[in-house]
Design a protein around this motif. Sequence first.
Motif, PDB file in Angstrom:
ATOM      1  N   GLN A 153       0.816  -1.212   0.000  1.00 51.73           N
ATOM      2  CA  GLN A 153       0.000   0.000   0.000  1.00 51.73           C
ATOM      3  C   GLN A 153       0.851   1.263   0.000  1.00 51.73           C
ATOM      4  N   THR A 154       1.922   1.258   0.769  1.00 53.04           N
ATOM      5  CA  THR A 154       2.817   2.424   0.803  1.00 53.04           C
ATOM      6  C   THR A 154       3.464   2.643  -0.560  1.00 53.04           C
ATOM      7  N   TYR A 155       3.902   1.551  -1.181  1.00 58.45           N
ATOM      8  CA  TYR A 155       4.557   1.642  -2.491  1.00 58.45           C
ATOM      9  C   TYR A 155       3.609   2.249  -3.534  1.00 58.45           C
ATOM     10  N   PHE A 156       2.375   1.737  -3.593  1.00 59.60           N
ATOM     11  CA  PHE A 156       1.460   2.201  -4.636  1.00 59.60           C
ATOM     12  C   PHE A 156       0.925   3.602  -4.348  1.00 59.60           C
ATOM     13  N   ARG A 157       0.781   3.966  -3.102  1.00 58.46           N
ATOM     14  CA  ARG A 157       0.366   5.340  -2.807  1.00 58.46           C
ATOM     15  C   ARG A 157       1.437   6.337  -3.248  1.00 58.46           C
ATOM     16  N   MET A 158       2.678   6.019  -2.977  1.00 54.14           N
ATOM     17  CA  MET A 158       3.773   6.910  -3.359  1.00 54.14           C
ATOM     18  C   MET A 158       3.954   6.937  -4.875  1.00 54.14           C
ATOM     19  N   THR A 159       3.905   5.760  -5.501  1.00 51.97           N
ATOM     20  CA  THR A 159       4.110   5.685  -6.946  1.00 51.97           C
ATOM     21  C   THR A 159       2.961   6.352  -7.695  1.00 51.97           C
ATOM     22  N   SER A 160       1.725   6.191  -7.188  1.00 56.05           N
ATOM     23  CA  SER A 160       0.563   6.828  -7.821  1.00 56.05           C
ATOM     24  C   SER A 160       0.714   8.343  -7.836  1.00 56.05           C
ATOM     25  N   ALA A 161       1.290   8.875  -6.785  1.00 55.31           N
ATOM     26  CA  ALA A 161       1.420  10.333  -6.666  1.00 55.31           C
ATOM     27  C   ALA A 161       2.386  10.919  -7.671  1.00 55.31           C
ATOM     28  N   VAL A 162       3.471  10.197  -7.985  1.00 59.85           N
ATOM     29  CA  VAL A 162       4.512  10.752  -8.859  1.00 59.85           C
ATOM     30  C   VAL A 162       4.466  10.183 -10.283  1.00 59.85           C
ATOM     31  N   ALA A 163       3.919   8.978 -10.439  1.00 56.12           N
ATOM     32  CA  ALA A 163       3.883   8.344 -11.767  1.00 56.12           C
ATOM     33  C   ALA A 163       2.647   7.458 -11.861  1.00 56.12           C
ATOM     34  N   PRO A 164       1.445   8.065 -11.986  1.00 53.14           N
ATOM     35  CA  PRO A 164       0.197   7.295 -11.956  1.00 53.14           C
ATOM     36  C   PRO A 164       0.074   6.252 -13.069  1.00 53.14           C
ATOM     37  N   ARG A 165       0.576   6.575 -14.252  1.00 52.99           N
ATOM     38  CA  ARG A 165       0.485   5.594 -15.344  1.00 52.99           C
ATOM     39  C   ARG A 165       1.330   4.358 -15.024  1.00 52.99           C
ATOM     40  N   PHE A 166       2.531   4.590 -14.549  1.00 53.03           N
ATOM     41  CA  PHE A 166       3.415   3.487 -14.166  1.00 53.03           C
ATOM     42  C   PHE A 166       2.777   2.673 -13.031  1.00 53.03           C
ATOM     43  N   ALA A 167       2.205   3.360 -12.055  1.00 54.99           N
ATOM     44  CA  ALA A 167       1.569   2.686 -10.916  1.00 54.99           C
ATOM     45  C   ALA A 167       0.404   1.825 -11.372  1.00 54.99           C
ATOM     46  N   GLY A 168      -0.387   2.360 -12.326  1.00 52.77           N
ATOM     47  CA  GLY A 168      -1.516   1.593 -12.839  1.00 52.77           C
ATOM     48  C   GLY A 168      -1.076   0.330 -13.552  1.00 52.77           C
ATOM     49  N   ASN A 169       0.003   0.461 -14.346  1.00 48.50           N
ATOM     50  CA  ASN A 169       0.530  -0.710 -15.058  1.00 48.50           C
ATOM     51  C   ASN A 169       1.098  -1.742 -14.084  1.00 48.50           C
ATOM     52  N   GLN A 170       1.804  -1.267 -13.082  1.00 48.07           N
ATOM     53  CA  GLN A 170       2.360  -2.169 -12.072  1.00 48.07           C
ATOM     54  C   GLN A 170       1.243  -2.876 -11.284  1.00 48.07           C
ATOM     55  N   ALA A 171       0.200  -2.133 -10.969  1.00 45.51           N
ATOM     56  CA  ALA A 171      -0.917  -2.709 -10.224  1.00 45.51           C
ATOM     57  C   ALA A 171      -1.616  -3.779 -11.057  1.00 45.51           C
ATOM     58  N   PHE A 172      -1.721  -3.547 -12.357  1.00 46.27           N
ATOM     59  CA  PHE A 172      -2.361  -4.543 -13.214  1.00 46.27           C
ATOM     60  C   PHE A 172      -1.547  -5.831 -13.251  1.00 46.27           C
ATOM     61  N   GLU A 173      -0.231  -5.696 -13.279  1.00 47.88           N
ATOM     62  CA  GLU A 173       0.625  -6.886 -13.254  1.00 47.88           C
ATOM     63  C   GLU A 173       0.419  -7.655 -11.943  1.00 47.88           C
ATOM     64  N   LEU A 174       0.326  -6.930 -10.838  1.00 39.34           N
ATOM     65  CA  LEU A 174       0.090  -7.574  -9.552  1.00 39.34           C
ATOM     66  C   LEU A 174      -1.289  -8.224  -9.518  1.00 39.34           C
ATOM     67  N   PHE A 175      -2.277  -7.539 -10.087  1.00 40.01           N
ATOM     68  CA  PHE A 175      -3.659  -8.043 -10.099  1.00 40.01           C
ATOM     69  C   PHE A 175      -3.746  -9.404 -10.791  1.00 40.01           C
TER      70      PHE A 175
END
Length: 292
Positions: free
Chosen positions: A6-28
């Motif tokens: 949760q900490t990783y994705f909150r921080m990544t979403s704030a600075v690079a939302p597209r990257f965070a979304g792609n990373q989250a999809f891989e995790l999903f």
Amino acid sequence: MKKIIQTYFRMTSAVAPRFAGNQAFELFQRPLNKKVRAKELSFYKVAKSFTIKHYLEDIQCYELGNADGLMVLMVHGWESNAASMSAIALRLAEKGHHVILFNLPAHGFSKLKKVNLKICKEVFLEVINHLNPKQPFSIVAHSFGSAVTAYALSKTTYQVNQLIFLTSPNQITQIFEDFSNFVGLNKKAHQQLCKRAENILREPLDDIRVDGLSDKLQYNSLLLIHDAHDRIIPKTNSIDIYNQWPKSELLLLEKTGHYKMLWDEKVINRVTSELQSKGPNKSDKSLYALAF
């Protein structure tokens, strides 16, 4: 681990939302806990196994019961495996049914690490096409497997006698919203997550909801069984499906849980009696049932 994610994705979403979304999809797409439970192992010793070719890897399939009996296909849920359905499968085999089970990709003994709804749909259809049923058959599915079943059947013209969904998610958009909230994605990152999913499925996520698929399936009846206090998939999912499917019955139970229900004697008996009692032309909408 949860707090780290949760900490990783909150921080990544704030600075690079597209990257965070792609990373989250891989995790999903990664089932994180696919261990075969001790009580499931015996199933693999008694069931007849066979494989079906698929471009990703061979599909692991299992067979029980009378090969000349009415066919029942069983579809397990997320982070589970074919043997999770074994208590019901063995009872059905005892009653003379021809029971077929299979492991979804990245589940059971699969070497794959990632899977999604599109791949599960393809594998489901590959299994059905291989079996090539000449008469209506029935399907018992659990949780995510219920959504896979409805989605895959909406793409075919196979005639299904009875559908039994042991819980079912309804809207894929809700699944992604829950996942985004769980990992801590912001709005822009969530939108990227959904965009990745739509690119793979090649249709809007809003169009993929189980309660809107009934008119696309060839089926005679649907029984939904759901624990009234299920903490994994709320009962409202099955209620919404019941309200939109004209040939359906809803049975709400108490103290069966989400996974535990697959081993619950009440559920096993109801599934068995349902498949034994209804003929292929049963099509009336049964009354809402609430059992305590």
